[in-house]
Scaffold this motif. Structure first.
Motif, PDB file in Angstrom:
ATOM      1  N   ARG A   1       0.416   1.283  -1.259  1.00 30.94           N
ATOM      2  CA  ARG A   1       1.139   2.278  -2.045  1.00 30.94           C
ATOM      3  C   ARG A   1       2.591   2.433  -1.612  1.00 30.94           C
ATOM      4  O   ARG A   1       3.477   2.568  -2.416  1.00 30.94           O
ATOM      5  CB  ARG A   1       0.442   3.653  -1.951  1.00 30.94           C
ATOM      6  N   VAL A   2       2.835   2.450  -0.302  1.00 31.58           N
ATOM      7  CA  VAL A   2       4.203   2.669   0.166  1.00 31.58           C
ATOM      8  C   VAL A   2       4.317   2.206   1.622  1.00 31.58           C
ATOM      9  O   VAL A   2       3.335   2.192   2.366  1.00 31.58           O
ATOM     10  CB  VAL A   2       4.597   4.165   0.024  1.00 31.58           C
ATOM     11  N   VAL A   3       5.519   1.811   1.986  1.00 26.09           N
ATOM     12  CA  VAL A   3       5.856   1.506   3.374  1.00 26.09           C
ATOM     13  C   VAL A   3       6.851   2.577   3.803  1.00 26.09           C
ATOM     14  O   VAL A   3       7.860   2.805   3.136  1.00 26.09           O
ATOM     15  CB  VAL A   3       6.493   0.108   3.505  1.00 26.09           C
ATOM     16  N   VAL A   4       6.544   3.264   4.897  1.00 24.90           N
ATOM     17  CA  VAL A   4       7.418   4.317   5.415  1.00 24.90           C
ATOM     18  C   VAL A   4       7.721   3.993   6.872  1.00 24.90           C
ATOM     19  O   VAL A   4       6.843   4.099   7.726  1.00 24.90           O
ATOM     20  CB  VAL A   4       6.754   5.713   5.317  1.00 24.90           C
ATOM     21  N   HIS A   5       8.943   3.566   7.132  1.00 26.43           N
ATOM     22  CA  HIS A   5       9.385   3.166   8.465  1.00 26.43           C
ATOM     23  C   HIS A   5       8.438   2.126   9.054  1.00 26.43           C
ATOM     24  O   HIS A   5       8.490   0.978   8.697  1.00 26.43           O
ATOM     25  CB  HIS A   5       9.559   4.373   9.388  1.00 26.43           C
ATOM     26  N   ASP A   6       7.550   2.540   9.959  1.00 24.71           N
ATOM     27  CA  ASP A   6       6.638   1.591  10.589  1.00 24.71           C
ATOM     28  C   ASP A   6       5.182   1.847  10.186  1.00 24.71           C
ATOM     29  O   ASP A   6       4.262   1.508  10.906  1.00 24.71           O
ATOM     30  CB  ASP A   6       6.787   1.639  12.110  1.00 24.71           C
ATOM     31  N   GLU A   7       4.992   2.415   9.024  1.00 22.49           N
ATOM     32  CA  GLU A   7       3.645   2.691   8.527  1.00 22.49           C
ATOM     33  C   GLU A   7       3.460   2.077   7.154  1.00 22.49           C
ATOM     34  O   GLU A   7       4.409   1.964   6.388  1.00 22.49           O
ATOM     35  CB  GLU A   7       3.416   4.202   8.361  1.00 22.49           C
ATOM     36  N   ILE A   8       2.211   1.709   6.863  1.00 28.05           N
ATOM     37  CA  ILE A   8       1.864   1.348   5.502  1.00 28.05           C
ATOM     38  C   ILE A   8       0.813   2.340   5.028  1.00 28.05           C
ATOM     39  O   ILE A   8      -0.021   2.804   5.814  1.00 28.05           O
ATOM     40  CB  ILE A   8       1.362  -0.103   5.373  1.00 28.05           C
ATOM     41  N   VAL A   9       0.892   2.702   3.769  1.00 25.84           N
ATOM     42  CA  VAL A   9      -0.056   3.646   3.184  1.00 25.84           C
ATOM     43  C   VAL A   9      -0.826   2.893   2.105  1.00 25.84           C
ATOM     44  O   VAL A   9      -0.226   2.278   1.215  1.00 25.84           O
ATOM     45  CB  VAL A   9       0.663   4.872   2.577  1.00 25.84           C
ATOM     46  N   LEU A  10      -2.139   2.954   2.217  1.00 26.05           N
ATOM     47  CA  LEU A  10      -3.019   2.284   1.265  1.00 26.05           C
ATOM     48  C   LEU A  10      -3.895   3.304   0.556  1.00 26.05           C
ATOM     49  O   LEU A  10      -4.236   4.340   1.131  1.00 26.05           O
ATOM     50  CB  LEU A  10      -3.932   1.287   1.988  1.00 26.05           C
ATOM     51  N   SER A  11      -4.274   2.985  -0.653  1.00 24.26           N
ATOM     52  CA  SER A  11      -5.264   3.770  -1.383  1.00 24.26           C
ATOM     53  C   SER A  11      -6.498   2.885  -1.489  1.00 24.26           C
ATOM     54  O   SER A  11      -6.487   1.867  -2.179  1.00 24.26           O
ATOM     55  CB  SER A  11      -4.737   4.143  -2.768  1.00 24.26           C
ATOM     56  N   VAL A  12      -7.556   3.283  -0.776  1.00 28.91           N
ATOM     57  CA  VAL A  12      -8.742   2.448  -0.611  1.00 28.91           C
ATOM     58  C   VAL A  12      -9.966   3.190  -1.127  1.00 28.91           C
ATOM     59  O   VAL A  12     -10.131   4.385  -0.829  1.00 28.91           O
ATOM     60  CB  VAL A  12      -8.933   2.101   0.891  1.00 28.91           C
ATOM     61  N   PRO A  13     -10.853   2.524  -1.864  1.00 29.72           N
ATOM     62  CA  PRO A  13     -12.100   3.180  -2.270  1.00 29.72           C
ATOM     63  C   PRO A  13     -12.866   3.668  -1.035  1.00 29.72           C
ATOM     64  O   PRO A  13     -12.923   2.976  -0.009  1.00 29.72           O
ATOM     65  CB  PRO A  13     -12.872   2.069  -2.990  1.00 29.72           C
ATOM     66  N   LYS A  14     -13.436   4.870  -1.138  1.00 33.81           N
ATOM     67  CA  LYS A  14     -14.119   5.473   0.016  1.00 33.81           C
ATOM     68  C   LYS A  14     -15.149   4.549   0.656  1.00 33.81           C
ATOM     69  O   LYS A  14     -15.256   4.491   1.878  1.00 33.81           O
ATOM     70  CB  LYS A  14     -14.816   6.774  -0.400  1.00 33.81           C
ATOM     71  N   ASP A  15     -15.902   3.842  -0.166  1.00 30.75           N
ATOM     72  CA  ASP A  15     -16.975   3.006   0.382  1.00 30.75           C
ATOM     73  C   ASP A  15     -16.456   1.714   1.023  1.00 30.75           C
ATOM     74  O   ASP A  15     -17.231   0.949   1.591  1.00 30.75           O
ATOM     75  CB  ASP A  15     -18.023   2.693  -0.688  1.00 30.75           C
ATOM     76  N   SER A  16     -15.152   1.477   0.976  1.00 27.16           N
ATOM     77  CA  SER A  16     -14.578   0.259   1.549  1.00 27.16           C
ATOM     78  C   SER A  16     -13.631   0.526   2.714  1.00 27.16           C
ATOM     79  O   SER A  16     -13.041  -0.414   3.252  1.00 27.16           O
ATOM     80  CB  SER A  16     -13.803  -0.503   0.467  1.00 27.16           C
ATOM     81  N   VAL A  17     -13.468   1.781   3.100  1.00 26.68           N
ATOM     82  CA  VAL A  17     -12.449   2.137   4.096  1.00 26.68           C
ATOM     83  C   VAL A  17     -12.608   1.350   5.395  1.00 26.68           C
ATOM     84  O   VAL A  17     -11.637   0.765   5.890  1.00 26.68           O
ATOM     85  CB  VAL A  17     -12.451   3.657   4.369  1.00 26.68           C
ATOM     86  N   GLU A  18     -13.798   1.309   5.947  1.00 29.92           N
ATOM     87  CA  GLU A  18     -13.978   0.627   7.241  1.00 29.92           C
ATOM     88  C   GLU A  18     -13.705  -0.866   7.134  1.00 29.92           C
ATOM     89  O   GLU A  18     -13.044  -1.447   8.001  1.00 29.92           O
ATOM     90  CB  GLU A  18     -15.381   0.888   7.779  1.00 29.92           C
ATOM     91  N   ASP A  19     -14.190  -1.498   6.080  1.00 28.58           N
ATOM     92  CA  ASP A  19     -13.984  -2.938   5.904  1.00 28.58           C
ATOM     93  C   ASP A  19     -12.512  -3.259   5.693  1.00 28.58           C
ATOM     94  O   ASP A  19     -11.978  -4.196   6.286  1.00 28.58           O
ATOM     95  CB  ASP A  19     -14.808  -3.466   4.722  1.00 28.58           C
ATOM     96  N   VAL A  20     -11.846  -2.476   4.835  1.00 30.00           N
ATOM     97  CA  VAL A  20     -10.433  -2.722   4.562  1.00 30.00           C
ATOM     98  C   VAL A  20      -9.607  -2.461   5.828  1.00 30.00           C
ATOM     99  O   VAL A  20      -8.702  -3.230   6.146  1.00 30.00           O
ATOM    100  CB  VAL A  20      -9.930  -1.881   3.370  1.00 30.00           C
ATOM    101  N   ALA A  21      -9.919  -1.415   6.556  1.00 26.47           N
ATOM    102  CA  ALA A  21      -9.193  -1.117   7.799  1.00 26.47           C
ATOM    103  C   ALA A  21      -9.301  -2.276   8.775  1.00 26.47           C
ATOM    104  O   ALA A  21      -8.307  -2.684   9.383  1.00 26.47           O
ATOM    105  CB  ALA A  21      -9.722   0.168   8.431  1.00 26.47           C
ATOM    106  N   ARG A  22     -10.487  -2.826   8.911  1.00 26.04           N
ATOM    107  CA  ARG A  22     -10.689  -3.948   9.818  1.00 26.04           C
ATOM    108  C   ARG A  22      -9.855  -5.160   9.385  1.00 26.04           C
ATOM    109  O   ARG A  22      -9.172  -5.781  10.199  1.00 26.04           O
ATOM    110  CB  ARG A  22     -12.176  -4.329   9.861  1.00 26.04           C
ATOM    111  N   VAL A  23      -9.869  -5.473   8.090  1.00 18.92           N
ATOM    112  CA  VAL A  23      -9.124  -6.611   7.558  1.00 18.92           C
ATOM    113  C   VAL A  23      -7.614  -6.404   7.734  1.00 18.92           C
ATOM    114  O   VAL A  23      -6.881  -7.326   8.102  1.00 18.92           O
ATOM    115  CB  VAL A  23      -9.490  -6.851   6.076  1.00 18.92           C
ATOM    116  N   VAL A  24      -7.141  -5.182   7.470  1.00 21.16           N
ATOM    117  CA  VAL A  24      -5.705  -4.886   7.598  1.00 21.16           C
ATOM    118  C   VAL A  24      -5.272  -5.001   9.052  1.00 21.16           C
ATOM    119  O   VAL A  24      -4.251  -5.632   9.358  1.00 21.16           O
ATOM    120  CB  VAL A  24      -5.369  -3.495   7.013  1.00 21.16           C
ATOM    121  N   LEU A  25      -6.026  -4.413   9.960  1.00 21.99           N
ATOM    122  CA  LEU A  25      -5.664  -4.498  11.382  1.00 21.99           C
ATOM    123  C   LEU A  25      -5.669  -5.946  11.872  1.00 21.99           C
ATOM    124  O   LEU A  25      -4.812  -6.346  12.659  1.00 21.99           O
ATOM    125  CB  LEU A  25      -6.594  -3.644  12.229  1.00 21.99           C
ATOM    126  N   GLU A  26      -6.611  -6.720  11.387  1.00 27.18           N
ATOM    127  CA  GLU A  26      -6.672  -8.132  11.759  1.00 27.18           C
ATOM    128  C   GLU A  26      -5.429  -8.879  11.257  1.00 27.18           C
ATOM    129  O   GLU A  26      -4.823  -9.673  11.989  1.00 27.18           O
ATOM    130  CB  GLU A  26      -7.934  -8.752  11.161  1.00 27.18           C
TER     131      GLU A  26
END
Length: 152
Positions: free
Chosen positions: A98-123
């Motif tokens: 959704r947006v990049v703010v300084h050193d952060e990224i903001v995502l809009s993720v379906p509730k049932d996918s939060v853990e999986d998406v977080a893992r993929v993004v961090l990787e």
């Protein structure tokens, strides 16, 4: 402090003893950082151009090199690290950005996918650059940006 002197800190409302302790603490605990800041200040003042670790050229106003040079190198490097991480994101995640703010990224993720998406993004955002490990963290999920930072 962006290199603000003890007197500069005092002029900005910092107690003199506290400013002195801060200045001495930086010199004692981080001598290489203090030395590096002096190096980039001198280079910025002399050439008006700095090149960060990603090869990006950044223009420095030589008259403002004392504060601008370390800030450009730090902030410019952070921006390039963030951009490199974004380029590594899987194409399935990009529509969630959704947006990049300084050193952060903001995502809009379906509730049932939060853990999986977080893992993929961090990787994707974790890598090594010139032998330096680049690591990331994440805020907790929330229904809006504010809720990601609200303390219980």
């Amino acid at each position: 402090t962006y290199g603000m002197s003890v007197n500069g800190q005092v002029k900005n409302g910092v107690d003199r003893d506290k400013a002195i302790r801060f200045d001495q603490g930086m010199t004692e605990r981080f001598p290489r950082l203090v030395e590096w800041k002096e190096e980039v200040r001198a280079l910025g003042e002399a050439t008006g151009i700095l090149v960060n670790a990603f090869g990006r050229r950044m223009r420095v106003n030589p008259e403002r090199s004392y504060t601008q040079s370390p800030a450009l190198m730090g902030q410019g490097g952070t921006r390039d690290i963030l951009a490199e991480g974004l380029l590594r994101l899987p194409k399935e995640v990009l529509p969630m950005l959704r947006v990049v703010v300084h050193d952060e990224i903001v995502l809009s993720v379906p509730k049932d996918s939060v853990e999986d998406v977080a893992r993929v993004v961090l990787e994707a955002m974790t890598f090594e650059h010139k032998g330096v490990p680049i690591t990331w963290g994440q805020s907790r999920a929330g229904s809006n940006w504010e809720k990601c930072y609200t303390k219980d």
